[in-house]
Scaffold this motif. Structure first.
Motif, PDB file in Angstrom:
ATOM      1  N   PRO A 274      -1.024 -51.703  23.069  1.00 43.71           N
ATOM      2  CA  PRO A 274      -0.628 -52.863  23.323  1.00 43.71           C
ATOM      3  C   PRO A 274       0.336 -53.715  22.733  1.00 43.71           C
ATOM      4  O   PRO A 274       1.157 -54.503  23.178  1.00 43.71           O
ATOM      5  N   ALA A 275       0.464 -53.240  21.492  1.00 40.05           N
ATOM      6  CA  ALA A 275       1.349 -54.009  20.626  1.00 40.05           C
ATOM      7  C   ALA A 275       2.723 -53.348  20.795  1.00 40.05           C
ATOM      8  O   ALA A 275       3.003 -52.244  20.544  1.00 40.05           O
ATOM      9  N   CYS A 276       3.794 -54.384  20.670  1.00 45.98           N
ATOM     10  CA  CYS A 276       5.363 -54.160  20.776  1.00 45.98           C
ATOM     11  C   CYS A 276       6.088 -54.639  19.876  1.00 45.98           C
ATOM     12  O   CYS A 276       5.979 -55.814  19.209  1.00 45.98           O
TER      13      CYS A 276
ATOM     14  N   GLN B  23      11.242 -57.291  22.025  1.00 44.45           N
ATOM     15  CA  GLN B  23      11.396 -57.819  23.313  1.00 44.45           C
ATOM     16  C   GLN B  23      12.299 -57.571  24.210  1.00 44.45           C
ATOM     17  O   GLN B  23      13.686 -57.602  23.760  1.00 44.45           O
TER      18      GLN B  23
ATOM     19  N   ARG C 159       5.269 -60.071  28.683  1.00 44.27           N
ATOM     20  CA  ARG C 159       4.122 -59.308  27.840  1.00 44.27           C
ATOM     21  C   ARG C 159       2.532 -60.162  28.465  1.00 44.27           C
ATOM     22  O   ARG C 159       1.631 -59.739  28.296  1.00 44.27           O
ATOM     23  N   LYS C 160       2.823 -61.618  29.148  1.00 44.93           N
ATOM     24  CA  LYS C 160       1.918 -62.209  29.737  1.00 44.93           C
ATOM     25  C   LYS C 160       1.253 -61.788  31.054  1.00 44.93           C
ATOM     26  O   LYS C 160       0.313 -61.716  31.539  1.00 44.93           O
TER      27      LYS C 160
ATOM     28  N   LYS D  76      -7.156 -52.806  29.048  1.00 38.56           N
ATOM     29  CA  LYS D  76      -6.814 -52.251  27.616  1.00 38.56           C
ATOM     30  C   LYS D  76      -7.773 -51.493  26.906  1.00 38.56           C
ATOM     31  O   LYS D  76      -8.864 -51.935  27.139  1.00 38.56           O
TER      32      LYS D  76
ATOM     33  N   TYR E 103       5.099 -47.896  17.907  1.00 36.32           N
ATOM     34  CA  TYR E 103       4.931 -48.888  16.702  1.00 36.32           C
ATOM     35  C   TYR E 103       3.217 -49.235  16.518  1.00 36.32           C
ATOM     36  O   TYR E 103       2.972 -49.344  15.608  1.00 36.32           O
ATOM     37  N   ASP E 104       2.481 -49.294  17.806  1.00 33.77           N
ATOM     38  CA  ASP E 104       0.896 -49.130  17.984  1.00 33.77           C
ATOM     39  C   ASP E 104       0.576 -47.683  17.415  1.00 33.77           C
ATOM     40  O   ASP E 104      -0.474 -47.223  18.148  1.00 33.77           O
TER      41      ASP E 104
ATOM     42  N   ARG F 236      -3.702 -46.576  17.094  1.00 35.81           N
ATOM     43  CA  ARG F 236      -4.316 -46.418  18.332  1.00 35.81           C
ATOM     44  C   ARG F 236      -3.751 -45.076  18.899  1.00 35.81           C
ATOM     45  O   ARG F 236      -4.611 -44.260  19.380  1.00 35.81           O
TER      46      ARG F 236
ATOM     47  N   TRP G 238      15.081 -60.022  20.951  1.00 34.66           N
ATOM     48  CA  TRP G 238      14.939 -59.558  19.447  1.00 34.66           C
ATOM     49  C   TRP G 238      14.078 -58.572  19.253  1.00 34.66           C
ATOM     50  O   TRP G 238      13.448 -57.839  20.100  1.00 34.66           O
TER      51      TRP G 238
ATOM     52  N   PHE H  51      11.486 -56.588  16.025  1.00 34.77           N
ATOM     53  CA  PHE H  51      10.686 -56.672  14.513  1.00 34.77           C
ATOM     54  C   PHE H  51      10.576 -55.576  13.946  1.00 34.77           C
ATOM     55  O   PHE H  51      10.328 -54.392  14.283  1.00 34.77           O
TER      56      PHE H  51
ATOM     57  N   ARG I  67      10.737 -58.297   9.456  1.00 36.75           N
ATOM     58  CA  ARG I  67      11.445 -59.504   9.995  1.00 36.75           C
ATOM     59  C   ARG I  67      11.841 -59.402  11.332  1.00 36.75           C
ATOM     60  O   ARG I  67      11.908 -58.314  11.966  1.00 36.75           O
ATOM     61  N   ARG I  68      12.095 -60.595  11.936  1.00 35.50           N
ATOM     62  CA  ARG I  68      12.698 -60.558  13.135  1.00 35.50           C
ATOM     63  C   ARG I  68      14.189 -60.638  13.258  1.00 35.50           C
ATOM     64  O   ARG I  68      14.844 -61.368  12.464  1.00 35.50           O
TER      65      ARG I  68
ATOM     66  N   THR J 245      -1.551 -62.674  24.373  1.00 32.38           N
ATOM     67  CA  THR J 245      -1.869 -61.659  25.154  1.00 32.38           C
ATOM     68  C   THR J 245      -2.645 -60.414  24.653  1.00 32.38           C
ATOM     69  O   THR J 245      -3.051 -59.571  25.259  1.00 32.38           O
TER      70      THR J 245
ATOM     71  N   CYS K   8      -2.334 -58.471  22.360  1.00 28.98           N
ATOM     72  CA  CYS K   8      -1.646 -57.207  22.095  1.00 28.98           C
ATOM     73  C   CYS K   8      -1.944 -56.721  20.576  1.00 28.98           C
ATOM     74  O   CYS K   8      -1.996 -55.503  20.447  1.00 28.98           O
ATOM     75  N   GLY K   9      -2.503 -57.604  19.703  1.00 27.32           N
ATOM     76  CA  GLY K   9      -3.043 -57.103  18.278  1.00 27.32           C
ATOM     77  C   GLY K   9      -1.902 -56.808  17.594  1.00 27.32           C
ATOM     78  O   GLY K   9      -2.242 -56.328  16.374  1.00 27.32           O
ATOM     79  N   ALA K  10      -0.510 -56.930  17.617  1.00 33.10           N
ATOM     80  CA  ALA K  10       0.539 -56.585  16.689  1.00 33.10           C
ATOM     81  C   ALA K  10       0.200 -57.704  15.221  1.00 33.10           C
ATOM     82  O   ALA K  10       0.410 -57.037  14.356  1.00 33.10           O
TER      83      ALA K  10
ATOM     84  N   PHE L 123      -2.311 -55.995  12.640  1.00 33.62           N
ATOM     85  CA  PHE L 123      -1.988 -54.946  11.529  1.00 33.62           C
ATOM     86  C   PHE L 123      -0.779 -55.453  10.758  1.00 33.62           C
ATOM     87  O   PHE L 123      -0.443 -54.628   9.817  1.00 33.62           O
TER      88      PHE L 123
ATOM     89  N   THR M  12       9.173 -64.244   6.020  1.00 34.59           N
ATOM     90  CA  THR M  12       8.675 -65.071   7.028  1.00 34.59           C
ATOM     91  C   THR M  12       7.131 -64.776   7.482  1.00 34.59           C
ATOM     92  O   THR M  12       6.834 -63.537   6.919  1.00 34.59           O
TER      93      THR M  12
ATOM     94  N   GLN N 127       4.415 -63.168   9.107  1.00 34.62           N
ATOM     95  CA  GLN N 127       4.337 -62.014   9.960  1.00 34.62           C
ATOM     96  C   GLN N 127       3.729 -62.083  11.323  1.00 34.62           C
ATOM     97  O   GLN N 127       4.504 -61.463  12.305  1.00 34.62           O
TER      98      GLN N 127
ATOM     99  N   ALA O 282       6.295 -63.905  13.506  1.00 35.22           N
ATOM    100  CA  ALA O 282       7.511 -63.279  13.613  1.00 35.22           C
ATOM    101  C   ALA O 282       7.535 -61.860  14.788  1.00 35.22           C
ATOM    102  O   ALA O 282       8.258 -61.535  15.466  1.00 35.22           O
TER     103      ALA O 282
END
Lengths: 493, 64
Positions: free
Chosen positions: A74-76, A79, A85-86, A101, A134-135, A138, A197, A199, A203-204, B11, B13-15, B18, B48, B50, B53
């Motif tokens: 689920p993590a990204c 954007q 995402r909601k 999930k 990225y995730d 898992r 954006w 990540f 950083r973003r 949401t 997502c769990g980002a 980690f 920043t 994390q 961000a």
């Protein structure tokens, strides 16, 4: 040909595997080498080995094989303006949407349940709902668990590419043969309009800088995959006025870097989905605009035209989502993998598709030999197996073929609302179906009632069920020959 | 000082979990929560925060 028709009728059922196996063994064909090989002439043998059972990588295979996605990632790290995402709805079918999930252990249970029940299953994909690379923990844990139980399942992932270069070596060592990268631009100026954006490196980043980093990482990832012989499909979202013309440039770049397949998909931007594009009124391309762009790209990387933009937890043949049958609460706690259904199915299909391939090439030759300047747009109702085997009223989509002096080509599909529910049809739905069939000359289906047939005829569309259960290409060649005049029709499988 | 997650917006997502360098974020029942005793606002680790961000939803991971 009767034996293969019986076996096809039982394709979708997991309960009849032993019967299927008996049919396969008692058929006149001693082995899958009868008829011509199913391998298309323009694909080399090593590549064909990798795609022949993959419904997304091979248009031919999508008639026979199914994929499933497990939503473990689920993590990204990006954007996108076409993603919210909601948002999460069971009735929507589009990328990024899931109903539940899963942890890697839950995913393993689900894969075993599906493998036991859906004999067509050949591919396990991880396509989010975030980013599979990225995730990564898992994604990797899921693949390792599944491959220990079901060693012959093909693994694939879908990624935005930002974290891809970090994991290419691990992908190669886990025998992940297929990777999809979503690449919407090769010009960061355009990228800045699509990605608010990213990540990266803790950083973003925003604007052009973000798009530059993403672009470099995508190209690096693609080159690394190509160097290791991993087949790579590129997904591009066609966004009118933003990147539509630019996708011609994207097509050239990815082809030069070894992409195997380019899949140009239409933007989905309904306001109700709450995406940035949905809320700002960015329109989606019309089907005819999408097809026009795909036609212009035909000389670049090989194009995918059978994509259904499926959910990140889709299960089954493309175009037929059975995900709702395999929610966690419907799966027993204790499960063990039983390979009999999948093994029996493979044996039947190996024969069936080589017969189909022979019928298909014969049909294409017939069309080429017919009138010099005829062209027909044909909509087909099918449940798979490469045959006309769906009733008009039960179809949820039509597969669109073009027959012309160049041969018979699959050019896309059109989704519709099922017209007939419980024995009677709904007029308003039929009106919508007729609109969706704009530009189509002939509809081929297994069965159609007199009333809808007449309504279609009034709209200039001829519907026929004379070719029920024939191979799609065989029926098209017969229709084409009747239309543009060549000798008597022979082959109907 | 610490950050917190607005549960109604999250949401899951769990980002953030980690990316957190302090191991301050975990899933408790159905919500990700930040342990204020462990959260350092990433001081000394990154320029920043994390969690904020990487969070995909605006104003969801905010100073407590």
């Amino acid at each position: 040909m009767t034996a293969s028709m019986i076996s096809l009728d039982s394709l979708a059922s997991a309960k009849t595997s032993h019967r299927r196996l008996t049919i396969a063994k008692s058929s006149n064909c001693k082995s899958s080498s009868c008829g011509s090989t199913a391998k298309p002439n323009d694909i080399d043998a090593a590549v064909w080995e990798k795609i022949k059972d993959h419904p997304c990588y091979s248009e031919e295979a999508h008639h026979y094989f199914a994929r499933m996605h497990v939503a473990v990632a689920p993590a990204c790290n990006i954007q996108c303006n076409y993603c919210n995402r909601k948002y999460d709805c069971a009735n929507e079918s589009r990328p990024g949407v899931v109903s539940e999930k899963l942890t890697p252990d839950q995913a393993l249970r689900k894969v075993i349940a599906v493998a036991n029940e859906v004999p067509q299953l050949s591919v396990l994909g991880i396509a989010g709902p975030g980013d599979a690379c990225y995730d990564w923990q898992r994604t990797k844990a899921t693949f390792e668990k599944v491959i220990a139980e079901i060693p012959d399942i093909k693994l694939c992932i879908s990624t935005n590419g930002l974290a891809l270069p970090d994991h290419v070596d691990e992908l190669a060592s886990m025998n992940v043969d297929h990777v999809t990268i979503t690449i919407n631009m090769v010009d960061p100026q355009i990228g800045a309009k699509i990605y608010p954006w990213i990540f990266y490196n803790h950083r973003r980043y925003t604007g052009i800088e973000a798009a530059e980093i993403l672009h470099e990482r995508q190209m690096l990832g693609l080159e690394m995959l190509a160097a290791r012989g991993i087949l790579t499909k590129i997904n591009s979202v066609m966004i009118p006025g933003v990147n539509d013309e630019h996708l011609i440039e994207v097509n050239r770049w990815v082809k030069e870097r070894g992409a195997f397949l380019h899949n140009v998909m239409p933007l989905i931007s309904e306001p109700a989905h709450g995406t940035y594009y949905g809320l700002t009124g960015q329109r989606a391309p019309r089907p005819i605009e999408l097809k026009a762009l795909q036609d212009r790209l035909e000389n670049g990387a090989k194009l995918m035209r059978h994509c259904r933009q499926c959910r990140a937890d889709a299960v089954g043949l493309l175009g037929e989502d059975r995900g709702k049958e395999f929610m966690l609460d419907q799966i027993p706690g204790e499960l063990s993998y039983d390979d009999r259904n999948r093994a029996a199915y493979r044996e039947v299909v190996a024969q069936e598709r080589s017969i189909h391939a022979a019928a298909k090439s014969e049909a294409i030759e017939m069309v080429k030999a017919a009138g010099p300047d005829g062209s027909l747009q044909i909509a087909v109702a099918t449940k798979g197996g490469g045959r006309i085997n769906e009733h008009f009223g039960h179809a949820k989509e039509f597969q669109i073929y073009e027959a012309s002096p160049r041969g018979i080509a699959f050019v896309g599909h059109r989704k519709i609302e099922q017209y007939c529910r419980g024995g009677w049809g709904d007029d308003a739905t039929l009106d919508a179906v007729i609109v969706a069939l704009e530009g189509i000359d002939i509809v081929l289906c297994a069965k159609i009632g007199d009333c809808p047939k007449k309504r279609l005829a009034d709209a200039g569309i001829r519907a026929m069920h004379a070719y029920s259960y024939d191979y799609i290409e065989t029926a098209i060649s017969a229709v084409y020959a009747a239309e543009f005049g060549v000798g008597p029709l022979t082959a109907t499988a | 000082m610490a950050f917190k997650i607005i549960a109604s917006q999250c949401t899951q997502c769990g980002a953030c979990e980690f990316e957190c360098p302090s191991g301050a974020i975990e899933l408790k029942r159905d919500n990700y929560v930040i342990d204020p005793d462990k959260c350092t606002e990433c001081e000394g680790a990154f320029e920043t925060q994390q969690c904020a961000a990487v969070c995909p939803v605006p104003k969801t991971c905010v100073p407590a």
